[in-house]
Scaffold this motif. Structure first.
Motif, PDB file in Angstrom:
ATOM      1  N   ASN A   1       0.848  -1.187   0.000  1.00 28.52           N
ATOM      2  CA  ASN A   1       0.000   0.000   0.000  1.00 28.52           C
ATOM      3  C   ASN A   1       0.885   1.238   0.000  1.00 28.52           C
ATOM      4  N   GLN A   2       0.959   1.904  -1.140  1.00 31.72           N
ATOM      5  CA  GLN A   2       1.797   3.100  -1.277  1.00 31.72           C
ATOM      6  C   GLN A   2       1.034   4.366  -0.902  1.00 31.72           C
ATOM      7  N   GLY A   3      -0.262   4.226  -0.634  1.00 29.43           N
ATOM      8  CA  GLY A   3      -1.061   5.371  -0.231  1.00 29.43           C
ATOM      9  C   GLY A   3      -1.586   6.210  -1.378  1.00 29.43           C
ATOM     10  N   SER A   4      -1.255   5.849  -2.612  1.00 30.40           N
ATOM     11  CA  SER A   4      -1.760   6.604  -3.754  1.00 30.40           C
ATOM     12  C   SER A   4      -2.676   5.722  -4.594  1.00 30.40           C
ATOM     13  N   HIS A   5      -3.695   6.348  -5.173  1.00 24.87           N
ATOM     14  CA  HIS A   5      -4.675   5.601  -5.957  1.00 24.87           C
ATOM     15  C   HIS A   5      -4.160   5.317  -7.362  1.00 24.87           C
ATOM     16  N   HIS A   6      -4.462   4.133  -7.864  1.00 27.33           N
ATOM     17  CA  HIS A   6      -4.233   3.788  -9.264  1.00 27.33           C
ATOM     18  C   HIS A   6      -5.213   2.683  -9.636  1.00 27.33           C
ATOM     19  N   ASP A   7      -5.377   2.487 -10.925  1.00 27.07           N
ATOM     20  CA  ASP A   7      -6.270   1.458 -11.435  1.00 27.07           C
ATOM     21  C   ASP A   7      -5.433   0.379 -12.114  1.00 27.07           C
ATOM     22  N   HIS A   8      -6.116  -0.680 -12.570  1.00 27.83           N
ATOM     23  CA  HIS A   8      -5.398  -1.836 -13.099  1.00 27.83           C
ATOM     24  C   HIS A   8      -5.987  -2.339 -14.414  1.00 27.83           C
TER      25      HIS A   8
ATOM     26  N   ASP B   1     -14.237   5.293  -1.801  1.00 25.35           N
ATOM     27  CA  ASP B   1     -13.181   4.524  -2.450  1.00 25.35           C
ATOM     28  C   ASP B   1     -13.766   3.911  -3.709  1.00 25.35           C
ATOM     29  N   HIS B   2     -12.922   3.548  -4.627  1.00 23.64           N
ATOM     30  CA  HIS B   2     -13.385   2.819  -5.801  1.00 23.64           C
ATOM     31  C   HIS B   2     -12.240   2.013  -6.388  1.00 23.64           C
ATOM     32  N   THR B   3     -12.615   1.052  -7.208  1.00 25.02           N
ATOM     33  CA  THR B   3     -11.649   0.196  -7.873  1.00 25.02           C
ATOM     34  C   THR B   3     -12.063   0.039  -9.326  1.00 25.02           C
ATOM     35  N   LEU B   4     -11.100   0.174 -10.220  1.00 23.88           N
ATOM     36  CA  LEU B   4     -11.366  -0.019 -11.645  1.00 23.88           C
ATOM     37  C   LEU B   4     -10.394  -1.058 -12.172  1.00 23.88           C
TER      38      LEU B   4
END
Length: 148
Positions: A86-93, A127-130
């Protein structure tokens, strides 16, 4: 790879005792050539380093890391769980359905569009996940993963 004192401080900050298996698993996750590892990949890496840590211990430690917020578990299509620091920054995959590799991305326009859609609906996003599923360019063009 981080040293045991730095890793120990991270574990302590997360409320976990700095045991040898936890430190070794944390080091493997942080030193990984790719940031998304299955529990089995972590276990195989431990074996290749001559470490005697069982697969059940790897699963238990990864679950503890997830509960403490040190790692994020992603449950990709096909029932495959992977873990990343967990780097604390948001990203998608983006996930290649052929080779299984995971590609990270961040797009400001996508994030802004999601926020606007939620605002219009009177919805607050916590929060969200893509996840995008498809085939990486290497597999499509050459039958070999783009990441190798």
């Amino acid at each position: 790879m981080r040293n045991s004192q730095t890793g120990g401080a991270d574990l302590k900050k997360a409320g976990l005792k700095a045991t040898l298996p936890r430190l070794k698993i944390l080091n493997i996750l942080e030193a990984a050539g790719h940031p998304h590892m299955t529990a089995e990949e972590v276990y195989k890496e431990l074996l290749s380093l001559g470490e005697e840590v069982g697969l059940a211990t790897v699963y238990r430690v990864l679950t503890q890391f997830e509960a403490a917020g040190l790692v994020i578990r992603h449950n990709f299509e096909g029932g495959r769980s992977v873990f990343e620091i967990n780097q604390g920054s948001h990203h998608d995959h983006m996930v290649c359905l052929e080779c299984g590799k995971v590609f990270e991305f961040f797009d400001t326009a996508i994030e802004e569009r999601q926020r606007k859609i939620a605002d219009k609906a009177g919805f607050h996003i916590d929060d969200h996940t893509l996840y995008l599923y498809g085939m990486c360019e290497g597999m499509k063009q050459h039958g070999k993963c783009s990441k190798k």
